[in-house]
Scaffold this motif. Structure first.
Motif, PDB file in Angstrom:
ATOM      1  N   PRO A 123      -1.367   2.393   7.870  1.00 62.02           N
ATOM      2  CA  PRO A 123      -2.138   1.322   7.213  1.00 62.02           C
ATOM      3  C   PRO A 123      -1.538  -0.059   7.462  1.00 62.02           C
ATOM      4  CG  PRO A 123      -0.757   2.416   5.601  1.00 62.02           C
ATOM      5  CD  PRO A 123      -0.576   3.177   6.893  1.00 62.02           C
ATOM      6  N   THR A 124      -1.412  -0.424   8.720  1.00 57.68           N
ATOM      7  CA  THR A 124      -0.694  -1.641   9.095  1.00 57.68           C
ATOM      8  C   THR A 124      -1.332  -2.890   8.497  1.00 57.68           C
ATOM      9  OG1 THR A 124      -0.062  -0.546  11.155  1.00 57.68           O
ATOM     10  CG2 THR A 124       0.198  -2.941  11.059  1.00 57.68           C
ATOM     11  N   ALA A 125      -2.645  -3.016   8.616  1.00 51.87           N
ATOM     12  CA  ALA A 125      -3.327  -4.217   8.119  1.00 51.87           C
ATOM     13  C   ALA A 125      -3.201  -4.326   6.603  1.00 51.87           C
ATOM     14  CB  ALA A 125      -4.792  -4.198   8.540  1.00 51.87           C
ATOM     15  N   ALA A 126      -3.367  -3.208   5.897  1.00 50.00           N
ATOM     16  CA  ALA A 126      -3.274  -3.230   4.431  1.00 50.00           C
ATOM     17  C   ALA A 126      -1.865  -3.610   3.980  1.00 50.00           C
ATOM     18  CB  ALA A 126      -3.660  -1.866   3.860  1.00 50.00           C
ATOM     19  N   GLY A 312      14.921  10.386   1.283  1.00 45.84           N
ATOM     20  CA  GLY A 312      13.602  10.266   1.912  1.00 45.84           C
ATOM     21  C   GLY A 312      13.300   8.842   2.291  1.00 45.84           C
ATOM     22  N   SER A 313      12.084   8.623   2.790  1.00 44.46           N
ATOM     23  CA  SER A 313      11.722   7.300   3.281  1.00 44.46           C
ATOM     24  C   SER A 313      10.217   7.201   3.444  1.00 44.46           C
ATOM     25  CB  SER A 313      12.412   7.035   4.620  1.00 44.46           C
ATOM     26  OG  SER A 313      11.895   5.894   5.246  1.00 44.46           O
ATOM     27  N   LEU A 318       4.151   5.370   6.261  1.00 45.58           N
ATOM     28  CA  LEU A 318       3.546   4.068   6.024  1.00 45.58           C
ATOM     29  C   LEU A 318       3.937   3.026   7.066  1.00 45.58           C
ATOM     30  CD1 LEU A 318       3.792   3.714   2.117  1.00 45.58           C
ATOM     31  CD2 LEU A 318       1.789   4.314   3.488  1.00 45.58           C
ATOM     32  N   ALA A 319       5.238   2.782   7.231  1.00 50.14           N
ATOM     33  CA  ALA A 319       5.669   1.750   8.183  1.00 50.14           C
ATOM     34  C   ALA A 319       7.153   1.886   8.472  1.00 50.14           C
ATOM     35  CB  ALA A 319       5.377   0.356   7.630  1.00 50.14           C
ATOM     36  N   PRO A 320       7.529   2.191   9.723  1.00 52.79           N
ATOM     37  CA  PRO A 320       8.955   2.317  10.044  1.00 52.79           C
ATOM     38  C   PRO A 320       9.738   1.034   9.793  1.00 52.79           C
ATOM     39  CG  PRO A 320       7.586   3.220  11.806  1.00 52.79           C
ATOM     40  CD  PRO A 320       6.666   2.512  10.860  1.00 52.79           C
ATOM     41  N   GLY A 321       9.130  -0.117  10.061  1.00 57.87           N
ATOM     42  CA  GLY A 321       9.860  -1.380   9.992  1.00 57.87           C
ATOM     43  C   GLY A 321      10.108  -1.909   8.596  1.00 57.87           C
ATOM     44  N   LEU A 350      11.449  -8.135  -0.608  1.00 56.60           N
ATOM     45  CA  LEU A 350      10.066  -8.319  -0.163  1.00 56.60           C
ATOM     46  C   LEU A 350       9.383  -7.010   0.214  1.00 56.60           C
ATOM     47  CD1 LEU A 350       7.650 -10.063   0.575  1.00 56.60           C
ATOM     48  CD2 LEU A 350       8.755 -10.572   2.777  1.00 56.60           C
ATOM     49  N   PRO A 351       9.997  -6.119   1.004  1.00 57.23           N
ATOM     50  CA  PRO A 351       9.317  -4.851   1.296  1.00 57.23           C
ATOM     51  C   PRO A 351       9.030  -4.023   0.050  1.00 57.23           C
ATOM     52  CG  PRO A 351      11.128  -5.215   2.828  1.00 57.23           C
ATOM     53  CD  PRO A 351      11.259  -6.253   1.761  1.00 57.23           C
TER      54      PRO A 351
END
Length: 473
Positions: A123-126, A312-313, A318-321, A350-351
């Motif tokens: 879900p990169t854009a979201a 976990g992660s 969702l997003a590796p970065g 922020l993340p």
């Protein structure tokens, strides 16, 4: 015409289509209702036809998704029980581990080596919108330190997610980290001292070997069997022979094999470690990526917080970065939090704020269902391509989840040589000896199926298959 003859004729026709490649591995079949409508047969006849093909192992039913063509069976890679159980503990000694980061940093390769899902599957854009909202809403907090343990709303979300698979976690024991690797490294640093013995699966993810090496620990390898993970009886045998400080295991969809340890075996593993005073560090990175759609239990389900630390992660789902992971600390919470505070002070704010915003607006489960279906389909298609285009005698493990394929080559083909030949053609794979402390698996390679299937990937797999045949000749 009898009902029996109708379903047998339909199953026979579809069987021939699968065998000729008209219906390809990983392809989704028509729904039962659509099949009945298109073939002008009853729903019961359609069900009988699919069940016959399923019994033959030609198709598989996926919960809430439908029926799919399975890859050809292919022999799984062979095990090596005696060799590993006879070994003595020793420091990490595989020199090839030093060069793996150079491969991972390259962006000019067709990424069959990178065990991360393509951005198009996530879900990169979201998430980008959530990052922007977090910055607009409270830029001061977003760019400041937060508490070392992590934002309370995010810790609550992590605890809630584990509750859905039968693990009751107090949000106060969740510690947010910069990804799962930081969680694992911090746990090792807290629990062990240089020279201690740690059990690792073999093969196992090369990053775990690097984490163990950084702490100056000695490795004791236990065979990781295709399809079923480690054997609790073999684990007990090692624990009785050696004073093992910790076991670092990946019971749910181990990288590279994709094996899933049964619930009964997980219970035995936890009990064996508890009986010998051995800490269990669980890498639960791939737990949400079950091809069946059913999230398996973590080891923590069979522990009261005394012996298991689960790490976990969000990187793979969702997003590796974003680099947001966690530890479920149990009784070690205070020690782990102290180690975290002395190491990185706190995880980036922020993340965390972005994920809180994302979860408030989006159903993560819906995205995970789509991701699981895509990866399950990819695994079947990639696996079939390997069986079709790589040398005779190639064996491919059949993963139950995750995004990696473990390939055993014929004995005449060296995995390192194939890795180098593929790199020269701009294709990234990883040689098998990276996944063992002593550089075993010289005739293996690991591939990722995290890229969408397209002509480029198909051509790359065919190319590596031709290179393998050339090395064999």
């Amino acid at each position: 015409m009898s009902q029996d003859l109708l379903y047998e004729r339909l199953a026979d026709r579809m069987r021939r289509q699968i065998q000729r490649g008209v219906l390809r591995a990983g392809e989704r079949l028509p729904s039962l209702r659509r099949l009945g409508r298109d073939q002008r047969i009853s729903l019961a006849t359609a069900v009988e036809a699919y069940q016959q093909l399923e019994r033959e192992g030609l198709i598989e039913a996926r919960p809430r998704s439908g029926y799919y063509v399975r890859a050809a069976a292919g022999a799984p890679p062979r095990g090596s029980r005696a060799r590993h159980l006879a070994r003595a503990p020793m420091p990490v000694s595989n020199p090839a581990l030093l060069g793996v980061l150079d491969v991972q940093s390259r962006r000019d390769l067709i990424a069959l080596h990178a065990a991360t899902p393509d951005a198009s599957m996530l879900p990169t854009a979201a998430l980008a919108a959530s990052v922007a909202r977090a910055m607009r809403r409270d830029p001061h907090t977003a760019l400041s330190y937060t508490v070392p343990q992590g934002l309370p709303q995010l810790r609550e979300r992590i605890a809630q997610r584990y509750a859905q698979c039968g693990v009751e976690i107090d949000p106060d024991e969740v510690i947010v980290t910069a990804g799962a690797m930081e969680a694992i490294s911090l746990t090792l640093r807290t629990i062990t001292r240089p020279g201690d013995i740690v059990i690792l699966e073999s093969p196992t993810y090369h990053g775990l070997l690097q984490a163990v090496s950084a702490q100056g620990l000695r490795v004791l390898e236990i065979p990781n069997h295709p399809g079923r993970g480690i054997d609790p009886a073999q684990l007990r045998e090692l624990l009785e022979r050696h004073a093992v400080r910790a076991a670092l295991l990946v019971p749910n969809f181990n990288n590279p094999l994709g094996s899933l340890t049964s619930e009964a075996s997980k219970r035995e593993i936890v009990a064996a470690c508890a009986a010998h005073g051995t800490a269990l560090i669980e890498d639960d990175l791939y737990g949400e990526l079950a091809y069946s759609g059913e999230r398996p239990s973590p080891l923590r389900r069979y522990d009261d917080g005394e012996h298991v630390v689960t790490c976990g992660s969000y990187s793979k789902m969702l997003a590796p970065g974003l680099r947001v992971g966690w530890m479920l600390g149990g009784r070690r919470r205070s020690e782990l939090l102290r180690t975290k505070s002395f190491s990185t002070v706190a995880t980036a704010t922020l993340p965390q704020m972005a994920l809180i915003d994302f979860f408030a607006r989006h159903d993560m489960e819906r995205g995970l269902r789509r991701l699981r279906r895509t990866l399950a389909g990819n695994a079947q298609i990639y696996r079939q391509a390997l069986l079709d285009h790589w040398p005779d005698g190639t064996c491919v493990a059949e993963p139950a989840g995750g995004m990696t394929l473990w390939v055993e080559l014929p004995p005449a083909i060296d995995g390192q040589a194939l890795f180098e030949a593929a790199m020269a053609r701009g294709i990234g794979i990883l040689p098998g000896h990276l996944f063992s402390n002593r550089g075993d698996y010289a005739h293996h390679v690991r591939l990722s199926c995290g890229q969408p299937w397209d002509k480029k990937i198909e051509t790359a797999l065919k190319t590596v298959g031709e290179l393998a045949k050339g090395l064999q000749g």
